[in-house]
Scaffold this motif. Structure first.
Motif, PDB file in Angstrom:
ATOM      1  N   ALA A 120       0.888  -1.186  -0.012  1.00  0.00           N
ATOM      2  CA  ALA A 120       0.022  -0.093  -0.041  1.00  0.00           C
ATOM      3  C   ALA A 120       0.859   1.261  -0.062  1.00  0.00           C
ATOM      4  O   ALA A 120       0.959   1.947   0.885  1.00  0.00           O
ATOM      5  N   ALA A 121       1.585   1.407  -1.040  1.00  0.00           N
ATOM      6  CA  ALA A 121       2.509   2.427  -1.268  1.00  0.00           C
ATOM      7  C   ALA A 121       1.625   3.849  -1.037  1.00  0.00           C
ATOM      8  O   ALA A 121       0.807   4.082  -1.491  1.00  0.00           O
ATOM      9  N   ILE A 122       2.291   4.735  -0.109  1.00  0.00           N
ATOM     10  CA  ILE A 122       1.901   6.105   0.063  1.00  0.00           C
ATOM     11  C   ILE A 122       2.004   6.971  -1.212  1.00  0.00           C
ATOM     12  O   ILE A 122       3.247   6.957  -1.648  1.00  0.00           O
ATOM     13  N   ASP A 123       1.133   7.523  -1.542  1.00  0.00           N
ATOM     14  CA  ASP A 123       0.970   8.461  -3.155  1.00  0.00           C
ATOM     15  C   ASP A 123       0.508  10.028  -2.675  1.00  0.00           C
ATOM     16  O   ASP A 123      -0.522  10.011  -2.387  1.00  0.00           O
ATOM     17  N   CYS A 124       1.595  10.642  -2.380  1.00  0.00           N
ATOM     18  CA  CYS A 124       1.147  12.275  -2.377  1.00  0.00           C
ATOM     19  C   CYS A 124       1.737  12.757  -3.280  1.00  0.00           C
ATOM     20  O   CYS A 124       2.702  13.247  -3.551  1.00  0.00           O
ATOM     21  N   PRO A 125       0.862  13.044  -4.353  1.00  0.00           N
ATOM     22  CA  PRO A 125       1.192  13.525  -5.680  1.00  0.00           C
ATOM     23  C   PRO A 125       1.984  14.644  -5.749  1.00  0.00           C
ATOM     24  O   PRO A 125       3.158  14.733  -6.321  1.00  0.00           O
ATOM     25  N   ASP A 126       1.877  15.812  -4.941  1.00  0.00           N
ATOM     26  CA  ASP A 126       2.644  17.138  -5.177  1.00  0.00           C
ATOM     27  C   ASP A 126       3.905  16.755  -4.454  1.00  0.00           C
ATOM     28  O   ASP A 126       4.806  17.161  -5.038  1.00  0.00           O
ATOM     29  N   TRP A 127       3.961  16.017  -3.403  1.00  0.00           N
ATOM     30  CA  TRP A 127       5.041  15.775  -2.705  1.00  0.00           C
ATOM     31  C   TRP A 127       5.949  15.027  -3.297  1.00  0.00           C
ATOM     32  O   TRP A 127       7.171  15.029  -3.653  1.00  0.00           O
ATOM     33  N   GLN A 128       5.401  13.868  -3.978  1.00  0.00           N
ATOM     34  CA  GLN A 128       6.084  12.955  -4.943  1.00  0.00           C
ATOM     35  C   GLN A 128       6.641  13.415  -6.095  1.00  0.00           C
ATOM     36  O   GLN A 128       7.900  13.180  -6.368  1.00  0.00           O
TER      37      GLN A 128
END
Length: 644
Positions: free
Chosen positions: A134-142
């Protein structure tokens, strides 16, 4: 030094990052929350049936074991020997934090532990919030959004789960995997931030640990939140890198002094101009002391290009030539983009959630925003003016080029250290391996682990960077021997550099300023011809250094022309008017194998004439030489220059 992953648009910048029995004081860690253990059923992995895959649901918050769960992805490489049952298991995670072991080359570890794998299973675990767990995906931070704003947005996206990705949670997950697979005592292997996983596991589940092996360990407890050990290491680093290169050592008797001069010069007067990066792309850029300290010096490019070329670039700047320094700056230009890519391969969101709970910071994590910044400012004011040659204002810099204060300051987090300060673990066989050239986790930082793991064996590998187990054979030999026998044995191999990394002695503007090569055959050559031989070889080697270590497919010559990689050609590295000096261009092609290079070229000389040349030899071999044969004016003359 755990670091948020940054990927340039065209190449990866390696990101550098970055326990308990009883304390001497008698302090004990908080007891892990009891949890039930379910069996983990494994089946052939879809992408590779040599591995067995399974998913183990574990509580997201162990304070509420019957609440939400996170699917923990586990892969097992079964032991290869004839025994029906394994003698044990080796548990492996990946560092960062944020890197996924399932997304990377697990066979690298299979090869690394080939003899161990004959009798022991290798167990690979994606930590919660990483890869297939369940990889964390924070689009802006990524994908390189505003540093503090996008970090705060990621925290808010995680909501009430933000504090549930700590290393203590990871350690308890590993214990649940061990129980679910019914292993007894296990061996722990962790490099960089994954070492934090393994040491923390040993503090909480010591009774289940057979051994622990750490490579370049990025532990978070009792470390300096300003990471001052990194710039303090720079003088020793440049002295060692340059000092082992015959060409660099001969031309630069005091590399650390050149670095100090450059830092002072950039502090007073930054250098602006157009730098052409190793892809041949121009950048209008300003080189500051901050860029030097936080981007150029940690820039290895696979072969220590930043620290390996900064001395010569400083000397060139002293004589008014900024081109070599601007090329280094262009290679680390923020305009290239900071993008961590697919979060299933590297999750910046996991990295944020992990370090903001684990790491020591200079403020109270639950204080108000204003108070957090006040506390950081007070801590910064109390720091010394310099960390070695680098000023604190250049090192402790906001945002992507400095990470100070950490992005955690943008939000409130729990303070959950991996284990109490001053922890000592006794009675667990332990091996700690660091690299002399490691920029992010310096040997000094790596020694923190030896103070925690009492009685451990500490080994520093000469001329090795962060990849301690995967550079040369010494780390591999020591690791396998240790896991098999619980004894490290002879460590003398650590004193022998595993390979050579070429670097020029200088960056001459013209051939007339180059050192003359040593002639070995043919009619006596004039000094200008001997210099031409040096420039020819260095043009070839500089192109290989920058195409293979940095760009991958296309490289620009230092002062013009191109070097491209064409795998359909028998000599795949192709040069088109590449120039290392202003007045000599080299065109042709070469092979580059473990045995060395073998190329044929046409050379345009300072006089405007042409010569043909062959360049052969041990380009990156310790003690190796490169042989240049020039054919011009009906003469055939042969020369040698150092290949390392």
């Amino acid at each position: 030094m755990p670091i948020i992953r940054r990927r340039r648009v065209r190449s990866i910048v390696l990101s550098l990052t970055a326990c308990i029995a009883l304390l001497a004081t008698g302090t004990q860690p908080a007891a892990p929350t009891p949890f039930r253990t379910d069996r983990l059923e494994l089946g052939p992995c879809a992408d590779d049936p040599e591995f067995r895959c399974g998913t183990l649901p574990v509580p997201l918050d162990r304070r509420h074991p019957d609440g939400r769960t996170v699917p923990l992805h586990v892969e097992v490489f079964p032991h290869t020997g004839p025994a029906d049952a394994p003698a044990g298991a080796v548990f492996i995670t990946l560092g960062g934090p944020g890197a996924s072991i399932s997304a990377f080359d697990k066979y690298g570890y299979v090869d690394l532990l080939s003899t161990v794998a004959e009798t022991r299973d290798l167990v690979f675990v994606d930590q919660r919030g990483v890869g297939l767990s369940a990889a964390i995906d924070c689009p802006d931070w990524q994908h390189g959004g505003p540093f503090y704003t996008s970090a705060a947005k990621c925290h808010d996206q995680l909501g009430d789960t933000a504090n549930l990705y700590s290393t203590t949670d990871v350690a308890d997950d590993l214990e649940q995997v061990r129980r679910a697979l019914a292993y007894g005592d296990i061996d722990l292997v962790g490099a960089s931030y994954a070492a934090n996983d393994m040491v923390t596991y040993a503090t909480r589940w010591k009774q289940n640990v057979r051994s622990i092996s750490l490579g370049a360990p990025a532990l978070t407890v009792d470390t300096d939140p300003f990471y001052a050990y990194q710039p303090k290491h720079y003088p020793a680093l440049v002295n060692a890198v340059c000092g082992r290169s015959p060409a660099c050592a001969a031309a630069n008797p005091d590399p650390a002094a050149s670095l100090a001069w450059l830092a002072d010069r950039l502090r007073r007067t930054p250098v602006s101009g157009v730098g052409v990066d190793s892809h041949g792309v121009p950048h209008r850029i300003t080189v500051t002391e901050n860029l030097l300290a936080t981007a150029i010096m940690p820039f290895n490019g696979g072969s220590f290009v930043g620290p390996g070329e900064i001395t010569q670039a400083a000397v060139a700047l002293q004589r008014g030539d900024a081109v070599p320094l601007l090329r280094l700056a262009a290679d680390v230009d923020q305009a290239n983009g900071f993008d961590a890519g697919d979060p299933r391969e590297f999750s910046n969101g996991h990295a944020l959630a992990r370090i903001c709970v684990d790491q020591p910071v200079q403020w109270d994590k639950d204080a108000s925003p204003a108070r957090r910044h006040q506390q950081y400012a007070a801590a910064f004011a109390a720091e010394p003016a310099r960390y070695g040659p680098i000023s604190k204002s250049a090192w402790d810099h906001e945002g992507y080029l400095g990470f100070q204060p950490l992005p955690c300051i943008a939000s409130s987090w729990e303070d959950r250290p991996s284990y109490p300060s001053g922890t000592k673990i006794r009675g667990v066989p332990a091996l700690i391996v660091t690299g002399e050239y490691d920029v992010g986790i310096t040997p000094e930082a790596g020694r923190i682990a030896s103070r925690v793991l009492v009685g451990s064996t500490y080994v520093e590998l000469a001329a090795v960077g962060h990849a301690t187990w995967f550079t040369g054979s010494c780390g591999t030999v020591l690791l396998q021997r240790f896991i098999e026998t619980l004894a490290v044995g002879d460590t003398s191999c650590a004193r022998t550099p595993p390979a050579g990394w070429w670097m020029p002695g200088s960056f001459p503007l013209t051939a007339a300023a180059a050192p003359p090569a040593r002639q070995t055959a043919g009619p006596p050559a004039a000094t200008d011809v001997r210099r031409l031989a040096t420039v020819t070889a260095e043009t070839v080697m500089d192109g290989l250094q920058h195409i293979a270590s940095i760009s991958g497919l296309v490289a620009g010559g230092l002062r013009g022309g191109t070097v491209t990689y064409d795998d359909s050609s028998p000599r795949p590295f192709v040069y088109d008017a590449a120039r290392f000096t202003r007045d000599v261009s080299v065109s042709g092609s070469t092979t580059w194998t473990p045995d060395g290079i073998d190329g044929t070229f046409t050379v345009r000389t300072p006089a405007g004439t042409t010569a043909s040349a062959t360049v052969r030899g041990a380009f990156t071999h310790l003690g190796g030489t490169v042989v240049v044969t020039l054919r011009h004016d009906s003469r055939i003359q042969t020369f040698e220059i150092p290949g390392y």
